[in-house]
Structure formats: structure tokens, C-alpha cells
Design a protein around this motif. Sequence first.
Motif, PDB file in Angstrom:
ATOM      1  N   PRO A   1       0.757  -1.460   0.051  1.00 13.28           N
ATOM      2  CA  PRO A   1      -0.074  -0.012  -0.126  1.00 13.28           C
ATOM      3  C   PRO A   1       0.770   1.289  -0.164  1.00 13.28           C
ATOM      4  N   PHE A   2       1.785   0.924   0.733  1.00 11.85           N
ATOM      5  CA  PHE A   2       2.837   2.346   0.711  1.00 11.85           C
ATOM      6  C   PHE A   2       3.375   2.622  -0.479  1.00 11.85           C
ATOM      7  N   LEU A   3       3.809   1.651  -1.278  1.00 13.58           N
ATOM      8  CA  LEU A   3       4.541   1.657  -2.496  1.00 13.58           C
ATOM      9  C   LEU A   3       3.535   2.210  -3.481  1.00 13.58           C
ATOM     10  N   LEU A   4       2.316   1.674  -3.429  1.00 14.78           N
ATOM     11  CA  LEU A   4       1.289   2.202  -4.422  1.00 14.78           C
ATOM     12  C   LEU A   4       0.841   3.643  -4.030  1.00 14.78           C
ATOM     13  N   ALA A   5       0.885   4.058  -2.892  1.00 19.40           N
ATOM     14  CA  ALA A   5       0.688   5.271  -2.569  1.00 19.40           C
ATOM     15  C   ALA A   5       1.639   6.371  -3.179  1.00 19.40           C
ATOM     16  N   TYR A   6       2.890   5.817  -2.878  1.00 19.43           N
ATOM     17  CA  TYR A   6       4.039   6.821  -3.508  1.00 19.43           C
ATOM     18  C   TYR A   6       4.203   6.882  -4.950  1.00 19.43           C
ATOM     19  N   VAL A   7       3.830   5.850  -5.565  1.00 19.16           N
ATOM     20  CA  VAL A   7       3.850   5.848  -6.940  1.00 19.16           C
ATOM     21  C   VAL A   7       2.726   6.616  -7.653  1.00 19.16           C
ATOM     22  N   THR A   8       1.469   6.663  -6.896  1.00 17.59           N
ATOM     23  CA  THR A   8       0.453   7.323  -7.309  1.00 17.59           C
ATOM     24  C   THR A   8       0.811   8.958  -7.218  1.00 17.59           C
ATOM     25  N   SER A   9       1.452   9.225  -6.142  1.00 19.38           N
ATOM     26  CA  SER A   9       1.898  10.600  -5.928  1.00 19.38           C
ATOM     27  C   SER A   9       2.912  11.119  -6.895  1.00 19.38           C
ATOM     28  N   VAL A  10       3.822  10.192  -6.831  1.00 17.58           N
ATOM     29  CA  VAL A  10       4.886  10.694  -7.711  1.00 17.58           C
ATOM     30  C   VAL A  10       5.270   9.598  -8.973  1.00 17.58           C
ATOM     31  N   PRO A  11       4.355   9.659  -9.847  1.00 13.69           N
ATOM     32  CA  PRO A  11       4.386   8.469 -11.011  1.00 13.69           C
ATOM     33  C   PRO A  11       6.051   8.520 -11.739  1.00 13.69           C
ATOM     34  N   GLU A  12       6.613   9.725 -11.775  1.00  9.78           N
ATOM     35  CA  GLU A  12       7.870   9.717 -12.289  1.00  9.78           C
ATOM     36  C   GLU A  12       8.897   8.834 -11.464  1.00  9.78           C
ATOM     37  N   MET A  13       8.817   8.522 -10.393  1.00 12.33           N
ATOM     38  CA  MET A  13       9.663   7.847  -9.526  1.00 12.33           C
ATOM     39  C   MET A  13       9.428   6.427  -9.407  1.00 12.33           C
ATOM     40  N   LEU A  14       8.547   5.670 -10.310  1.00 10.81           N
ATOM     41  CA  LEU A  14       8.054   4.385 -10.483  1.00 10.81           C
ATOM     42  C   LEU A  14       9.461   3.518 -10.219  1.00 10.81           C
ATOM     43  N   TRP A  15      10.519   3.627 -11.102  1.00 11.65           N
ATOM     44  CA  TRP A  15      11.442   2.546 -11.109  1.00 11.65           C
ATOM     45  C   TRP A  15      12.350   2.896  -9.726  1.00 11.65           C
ATOM     46  N   PRO A  16      12.607   4.017  -9.521  1.00  8.78           N
ATOM     47  CA  PRO A  16      13.466   4.377  -8.180  1.00  8.78           C
ATOM     48  C   PRO A  16      12.665   3.678  -7.042  1.00  8.78           C
ATOM     49  N   ALA A  17      11.404   3.812  -6.853  1.00 11.20           N
ATOM     50  CA  ALA A  17      10.506   3.440  -5.793  1.00 11.20           C
ATOM     51  C   ALA A  17      10.451   1.704  -5.848  1.00 11.20           C
ATOM     52  N   ILE A  18      10.330   1.123  -7.113  1.00 13.97           N
ATOM     53  CA  ILE A  18      10.520  -0.047  -7.104  1.00 13.97           C
ATOM     54  C   ILE A  18      11.949  -0.868  -6.342  1.00 13.97           C
ATOM     55  N   TRP A  19      12.742  -0.122  -6.740  1.00  6.74           N
ATOM     56  CA  TRP A  19      14.172  -0.669  -6.627  1.00  6.74           C
ATOM     57  C   TRP A  19      14.591  -0.337  -4.998  1.00  6.74           C
ATOM     58  N   VAL A  20      14.095   0.626  -4.409  1.00  2.00           N
ATOM     59  CA  VAL A  20      14.062   0.965  -3.261  1.00  2.00           C
ATOM     60  C   VAL A  20      13.388   0.153  -2.180  1.00  2.00           C
ATOM     61  N   ALA A  21      11.893  -0.112  -2.768  1.00  2.00           N
ATOM     62  CA  ALA A  21      11.205  -1.238  -1.987  1.00  2.00           C
ATOM     63  C   ALA A  21      11.866  -2.643  -2.135  1.00  2.00           C
ATOM     64  N   THR A  22      12.376  -2.746  -3.078  1.00  2.00           N
ATOM     65  CA  THR A  22      13.114  -4.122  -3.378  1.00  2.00           C
ATOM     66  C   THR A  22      14.188  -4.250  -2.504  1.00  2.00           C
ATOM     67  N   ALA A  23      15.282  -3.381  -2.487  1.00  4.33           N
ATOM     68  CA  ALA A  23      16.105  -3.410  -1.463  1.00  4.33           C
ATOM     69  C   ALA A  23      15.793  -3.541   0.137  1.00  4.33           C
ATOM     70  N   GLY A  24      14.871  -2.619   0.607  1.00  2.00           N
ATOM     71  CA  GLY A  24      14.449  -2.526   1.852  1.00  2.00           C
ATOM     72  C   GLY A  24      13.741  -3.823   2.262  1.00  2.00           C
ATOM     73  N   ASN A  25      13.023  -4.421   1.461  1.00  2.00           N
ATOM     74  CA  ASN A  25      11.975  -5.704   1.536  1.00  2.00           C
ATOM     75  C   ASN A  25      13.279  -6.985   1.538  1.00  2.00           C
ATOM     76  N   THR A  26      14.183  -7.039   0.742  1.00  2.00           N
ATOM     77  CA  THR A  26      15.201  -7.959   0.724  1.00  2.00           C
ATOM     78  C   THR A  26      16.183  -7.890   1.815  1.00  2.00           C
ATOM     79  N   LEU A  27      16.467  -6.566   2.260  1.00  2.00           N
ATOM     80  CA  LEU A  27      17.166  -6.571   3.666  1.00  2.00           C
ATOM     81  C   LEU A  27      16.680  -7.219   4.804  1.00  2.00           C
ATOM     82  N   GLY A  28      15.026  -6.862   4.802  1.00  2.45           N
ATOM     83  CA  GLY A  28      14.472  -7.351   5.937  1.00  2.45           C
ATOM     84  C   GLY A  28      14.419  -8.844   5.983  1.00  2.45           C
TER      85      GLY A  28
END
Length: 166
Positions: free
Chosen positions: A43-70
Motif C-alpha cells: 500500500p505504501f509503494l502504491l501510494a508513493y507511485v500514485t503521488s510521484v509517478p515519475e519515481m516508479l522505477w526508483p521506488a520499485i528498486w528502493v522497496a525491493t532493497a528494503g524488503n530484501t534486507l528485511g
Amino acid sequence: MEFALNELLRTLLAWLSLPEVGLPALFAVGLLAATILPFGSEPFLLAYVTSVPEMLWPAIWVATAGNTLGGVVSYWMGAGAHGAYGRWRAKRAAITRSGGADHVAERWIRRLGPAGLFFAWLPVIGDPLCLVAGWLRLSFWPCVAWMALGKFLRYAAISWMLTLVL
């Protein structure tokens, strides 16, 4: 009251959509969601991408990095628990293992090996998979690679579906 709550949510979302705030927050949410805490980061990823669509790929990479570290944190928790159990068992006489349902995940991850961590993104069973992989002391870097691949594909698919809706 409802107007004030809506305005508060808009203000919060606008603040979180700032790249200098939103991406670190997305990383933290992704990391915490991949541990044993019962919530998802989608939900946070979707809210962020909805608010800032041009940050789609950076958001995916950052979410992936955080989730992988978890997931890595869960892996090391499992490895630490294995070590503690081994020390405890060495101090005791014979402790028998029942071979019941609690060993199904262990047998499954033993059969699949690190590739089984591709499914670490799944709700409910993903976090235990990481714990079991650590418990079994599976090879660390292949586990991380499979975790990251599964998590990246999940975030990319969810974001792609969002772009279809918008």
C-alpha cells in the motif's frame, strides 16, 4: 472532523511523496514488512507511485532493497536460532524430533534449496521461508539473490497493474 482527517492524509501523503522523505520511508517500510511484523509494504509503494509517478522505477528498486534486507534479517534470525538451539541441545541429553507438520517447511526448503526463497515475497509463508533458510544454513548469497528476484518481480507486477488502472 472528516474534512480535517482528509486534509491531514493529503498533507502526510504530500510530505511522503518528496523523494528525500518518501524513498527512505519506503525503504524502512519494506524492511519492516519483511520481518515477522504483520503488515505489507505494497500500500505504501502504491501510494508513493500514485503521488510521484515519475519515481516508479526508483521506488520499485528502493522497496525491493528494503524488503530484501528485511528477508536477510529473518535469514540471520534463523541462523542465530539454529546456533542457539545447537548449543542448548549439546547441553541436554537426547532430544527427539517428531517429524510432524513443523518439519514440512524444512523438507520443502531443503528440496528447493536457495531457489525456494524466490517465494519469500508470499504473505504468511515468506518470512518463515527466510527463517528456515537461515536455520538450515543455506548458502547466503544465492538465498539473497533469489529473495531479491522474487521481491523485485512482485513490486514490478504490482506497479505495472497500477499503471494500467491510472
